[in-house]
Design a protein around this motif. Structure first.
Motif, PDB file in Angstrom:
ATOM      1  N   GLN A  60       2.634   1.883  -3.463  1.00 46.76           N
ATOM      2  CA  GLN A  60       1.700   2.390  -4.468  1.00 46.76           C
ATOM      3  C   GLN A  60       1.298   3.824  -4.163  1.00 46.76           C
ATOM      4  O   GLN A  60       1.238   4.673  -5.074  1.00 46.76           O
ATOM      5  CB  GLN A  60       0.462   1.497  -4.521  1.00 46.76           C
ATOM      6  CG  GLN A  60      -0.561   1.941  -5.562  1.00 46.76           C
ATOM      7  CD  GLN A  60      -1.760   1.009  -5.637  1.00 46.76           C
ATOM      8  OE1 GLN A  60      -1.762  -0.061  -5.023  1.00 46.76           O
ATOM      9  NE2 GLN A  60      -2.772   1.404  -6.373  1.00 46.76           N
ATOM     10  N   CYS A  73       0.366   8.942   3.876  1.00 46.01           N
ATOM     11  CA  CYS A  73      -0.451   7.783   3.523  1.00 46.01           C
ATOM     12  C   CYS A  73      -1.469   7.512   4.627  1.00 46.01           C
ATOM     13  O   CYS A  73      -1.105   7.233   5.774  1.00 46.01           O
ATOM     14  CB  CYS A  73       0.439   6.555   3.315  1.00 46.01           C
ATOM     15  SG  CYS A  73      -0.468   5.075   2.814  1.00 46.01           S
ATOM     16  N   THR A 131       0.828  -1.211   0.000  1.00 49.97           N
ATOM     17  CA  THR A 131       0.000   0.000   0.000  1.00 49.97           C
ATOM     18  C   THR A 131       0.860   1.258   0.000  1.00 49.97           C
ATOM     19  O   THR A 131       0.597   2.201  -0.745  1.00 49.97           O
ATOM     20  CB  THR A 131      -0.924   0.006   1.230  1.00 49.97           C
ATOM     21  OG1 THR A 131      -1.751  -1.154   1.219  1.00 49.97           O
ATOM     22  CG2 THR A 131      -1.808   1.250   1.243  1.00 49.97           C
ATOM     23  N   GLY A 191      -5.699   2.025   3.657  1.00 48.98           N
ATOM     24  CA  GLY A 191      -5.400   0.663   4.089  1.00 48.98           C
ATOM     25  C   GLY A 191      -5.071   0.596   5.571  1.00 48.98           C
ATOM     26  O   GLY A 191      -5.703   1.270   6.402  1.00 48.98           O
TER      27      GLY A 191
END
Length: 286
Positions: free
Chosen positions: A200, A210, A197, A213
């Protein structure tokens, strides 16, 4: 300071060099163990062999002026050392096979993640570069040998001691065998999902925090997976009486809580303005 060896431009050439370095490090460890085993306890002989292989890897890092030569050591050493030790013990039970399989799954996944992110010997991990650029050269070399190479080796060796005991004592499989294996394999899955995750997200949203997820529920799910992995190995060793080997999983946990996570959080707070708010809203682990 000039590099002692020319740094290859090609990522492929760099990768081949790393493979050769680790094959030679393994040979150094085997020769050292064969020399020490008749003279001392097997556990000490293993540690001395581990130390010798670490010194060799550190020396290669000096030659290429890149501390990241050591990076794969964390995941390459355990399956190699434990497999060779299993051959010496020659008394494999189901509990030993389950433990080794768990270690191999974890090592394959983590080493694969390193290989995917490996950029070549011209690239060095930002943490090492920070120490190199902000400390006196003499102090840096002390930090490099003791803090960046030897301490992780000691931590991983301690974390492996429950596995070493399983190979030595060859206990029968119990509920703890399967519970510990489930913990470790769940840890591998968590690490894989977290890393995939993150890779990407960084490609698609460079410079952003981020929050998708597992990263939505914890700031360091990848580190949580690494911690859980070694607690799972210790749980597998509970087929035998509890002893001092719990120190390994505990010290590994402290390494992440006291060193790895603070370093990463400091960098994130410095480079990403939104990280402070993310830190307030999100737990440390899952």
């Amino acid at each position: 300071m000039r590099r002692i060896l020319n740094i290859p431009q090609s990522r492929t050439t760099s990768f081949v060099i790393i493979v050769v370095v680790y094959l030679l490090a393994t040979a150094v460890g085997v020769v050292t163990y064969d020399y020490c085993a008749p003279k001392t306890d097997a556990l000490w002989a293993l540690f001395i062999a581990d130390f010798a292989a670490t010194v060799f890897t550190w020396a290669m890092g000096l030659l290429y002026r890149n501390v990241s030569v050591y990076d794969p050591y964390w995941s390459v050493l355990p399956p190699v050392m434990l497999s060779l030790y299993a051959l010496l013990m020659d008394q494999m039970t189901l509990s030993a096979w389950v433990m080794l399989l768990t270690i191999f799954v974890w090592a394959f996944r983590l080493t694969g993640n390193w290989a995917v992110t490996f950029k070549g010997l011209r690239h060095e991990d930002w943490r090492y570069t920070k120490f190199r650029d902000t400390t006196h050269p003499v102090l840096f070399h002390l930090i490099n040998f003791f803090g960046l190479n030897l301490v992780p080796t000691i931590v991983v060796f301690l974390a492996m001691t429950p596995a070493i005991r399983i190979l030595e004592e060859a206990p029968e499989a119990t509920l703890f065998t399967w519970l510990g294996a489930a913990m470790s394999l769940a840890a591998v899955a968590i690490q894989h999902l977290a890393d995939t995750t993150a890779h990407q997200f960084r490609r698609e949203h460079p410079g952003e925090v981020c929050r998708v997820g597992l990263w939505k529920h914890g700031r360091h799910p990848n580190y949580f997976g690494e911690i859980l992995m070694w607690w799972g190995i210790w749980v597998q060793s509970l087929t035998m009486p509890i002893n001092w080997t719990i120190v390994g999983a505990a010290v590994n946990t402290l390494l992440f809580l006291c060193v790895s996570i603070p370093l990463m959080e400091h960098r994130q707070l410095k480079n990403k303005p939104d990280y402070a708010q993310y830190r307030k809203e999100t737990r440390l682990f899952i």
